[in-house]
Design a protein around this motif. Structure first.
Motif, short mmCIF file in Angstrom:
data_model
loop_
_atom_site.label_atom_id
_atom_site.label_comp_id
_atom_site.label_asym_id
_atom_site.label_seq_id
_atom_site.Cartn_x
_atom_site.Cartn_y
_atom_site.Cartn_z
N SER A 2 0.70 -1.30 0.14
CA SER A 2 0.11 -0.06 0.19
C SER A 2 0.73 1.25 0.27
O SER A 2 2.00 1.13 0.21
CB SER A 2 -0.83 0.07 1.23
OG SER A 2 -0.16 0.10 2.43
N ALA A 3 0.10 2.38 -0.20
CA ALA A 3 0.98 3.49 -0.30
C ALA A 3 1.42 3.97 1.22
O ALA A 3 2.57 4.43 1.38
CB ALA A 3 0.13 4.81 -0.52
N LEU A 4 0.85 3.59 2.29
CA LEU A 4 1.38 3.85 3.43
C LEU A 4 2.57 2.85 3.85
O LEU A 4 3.46 3.46 4.46
CB LEU A 4 0.01 3.35 4.58
CG LEU A 4 0.30 3.81 6.01
CD1 LEU A 4 0.53 5.26 6.21
CD2 LEU A 4 -0.76 3.47 6.81
N ASP A 5 2.63 1.74 3.20
CA ASP A 5 3.73 0.99 3.44
C ASP A 5 4.86 1.46 2.72
O ASP A 5 6.08 1.65 3.25
CB ASP A 5 3.72 -0.37 2.95
CG ASP A 5 2.63 -1.40 3.84
OD1 ASP A 5 2.46 -0.93 4.58
OD2 ASP A 5 1.86 -2.29 2.92
N LEU A 6 4.57 2.25 1.43
CA LEU A 6 5.73 2.90 0.77
C LEU A 6 6.33 4.19 1.34
O LEU A 6 7.43 4.37 1.42
CB LEU A 6 5.37 3.42 -0.71
CG LEU A 6 4.95 1.99 -1.57
CD1 LEU A 6 4.40 2.46 -2.69
CD2 LEU A 6 6.40 1.39 -1.89
N ASP A 149 -1.29 11.06 6.12
CA ASP A 149 -2.66 11.38 6.02
C ASP A 149 -3.15 11.32 4.74
O ASP A 149 -4.32 10.69 4.57
CB ASP A 149 -2.93 12.87 6.60
CG ASP A 149 -4.47 13.10 6.84
OD1 ASP A 149 -5.14 12.26 7.28
OD2 ASP A 149 -4.77 14.25 6.48
N TRP A 150 -2.69 11.67 3.65
CA TRP A 150 -3.03 11.48 2.32
C TRP A 150 -3.13 9.80 1.97
O TRP A 150 -4.15 9.52 1.38
CB TRP A 150 -1.91 12.26 1.35
CG TRP A 150 -2.37 12.34 -0.25
CD1 TRP A 150 -3.38 11.78 -0.71
CD2 TRP A 150 -1.42 13.22 -1.07
NE1 TRP A 150 -3.51 11.96 -2.08
CE2 TRP A 150 -2.42 12.86 -2.48
CE3 TRP A 150 -0.41 13.81 -1.18
CZ2 TRP A 150 -1.85 13.51 -3.50
CZ3 TRP A 150 0.04 14.49 -2.24
CH2 TRP A 150 -0.92 14.24 -3.30
N GLY A 154 -6.64 8.96 1.28
CA GLY A 154 -6.79 9.06 -0.27
C GLY A 154 -7.09 10.52 -0.44
O GLY A 154 -7.22 10.73 -1.94
N ARG A 155 -6.99 11.53 0.26
CA ARG A 155 -7.34 12.84 -0.09
C ARG A 155 -5.88 13.77 0.04
O ARG A 155 -5.38 13.61 1.07
CB ARG A 155 -8.50 13.60 0.51
CG ARG A 155 -9.63 13.09 0.08
CD ARG A 155 -10.71 13.89 0.72
NE ARG A 155 -10.75 15.49 0.48
CZ ARG A 155 -11.37 16.00 -0.45
NH1 ARG A 155 -12.36 15.69 -0.89
NH2 ARG A 155 -10.91 17.31 -0.72
N PRO A 156 -5.55 14.52 -0.98
CA PRO A 156 -4.40 15.23 -0.51
C PRO A 156 -4.68 16.38 0.23
O PRO A 156 -5.65 17.01 0.49
CB PRO A 156 -4.11 15.98 -2.07
CG PRO A 156 -5.47 15.99 -2.73
CD PRO A 156 -6.25 14.77 -2.44
#
Length: 185
Positions: A2-6, A149-150, A154-156
């Motif tokens: 996931s993006a959080l892992d990255l 947070d993004w 999922g929101r910038p």
């Protein structure tokens, strides 16, 4: 993944990089001294500079080709230099540094040498490594403040949405949107 892992991996990598930069700065502050180096044999000939100029900054098709240590618009060169230590002795060494492509590099510049072994030199002193550590910490802070947070929502962040281009018919460049945002019209 996931993006959080990255983002978590990015933070770990930046933290390790920050530790390296701080360690390098401490070592240089502790046992190294600055000196003025005079280039005795340059590592970037006039022919190579002309070739880089004519290739418009691209490495493909040049005699030197691509080197992983080259930067954007930069070339890694190794010069033979002569410098005088605090004790008055003159030493010769090979020092690597990045220079601007197609420009004649300076024939006199500051180096840092190891007081215990003056043949060990570097063109990047402790202030350079301190700046790199500060920049890494800034990237870590930005990732922690907005990136996590993004990735979760999922929101910038709001500031990024404010400069986003909403007019699809007349798109603006990023700096034009920022100028509109801060211009108080």
């Amino acid at each position: 993944m996931s993006a959080l892992d990255l983002l978590t991996l990015a933070i770990v990598g930046l933290m390790l990089g920050t530790c390296w930069c701080v360690w390098r700065a401490c070592v240089l502050f502790g046992g190294w001294s600055p000196a003025v180096a005079q280039v005795t044999r340059g590592g970037y000939s006039a022919d190579e500079r002309l070739e880089d100029f004519l290739s418009m900054g691209r490495s493909i098709g040049t005699t030197r080709g691509w080197n992983w240590r080259d930067g954007e618009g930069k070339r890694w060169i190794e010069d033979e230099v002569a410098f005088e230590t605090e004790t008055g002795r003159t030493y010769h060494a090979v020092v690597g540094r990045q220079v601007t492509r197609a420009w004649k590099p300076s024939s006199v510049f500051r180096i840092w040498y190891d007081r215990a072994d003056p043949s060990r030199v570097t063109a990047y002193g402790p202030w350079y490594w301190s700046l790199m550590a500060a920049m890494s910490l800034g990237f870590i802070a930005a990732i922690c403040a907005w990136g996590m947070d993004w990735a979760q929502t999922g929101r910038p962040p709001a500031w990024l949405e404010a400069i986003a281009d909403k007019d699809q018919e007349h798109p603006k460049l990023v700096w034009e949107r920022v100028a509109d945002l801060v211009s108080h019209k």
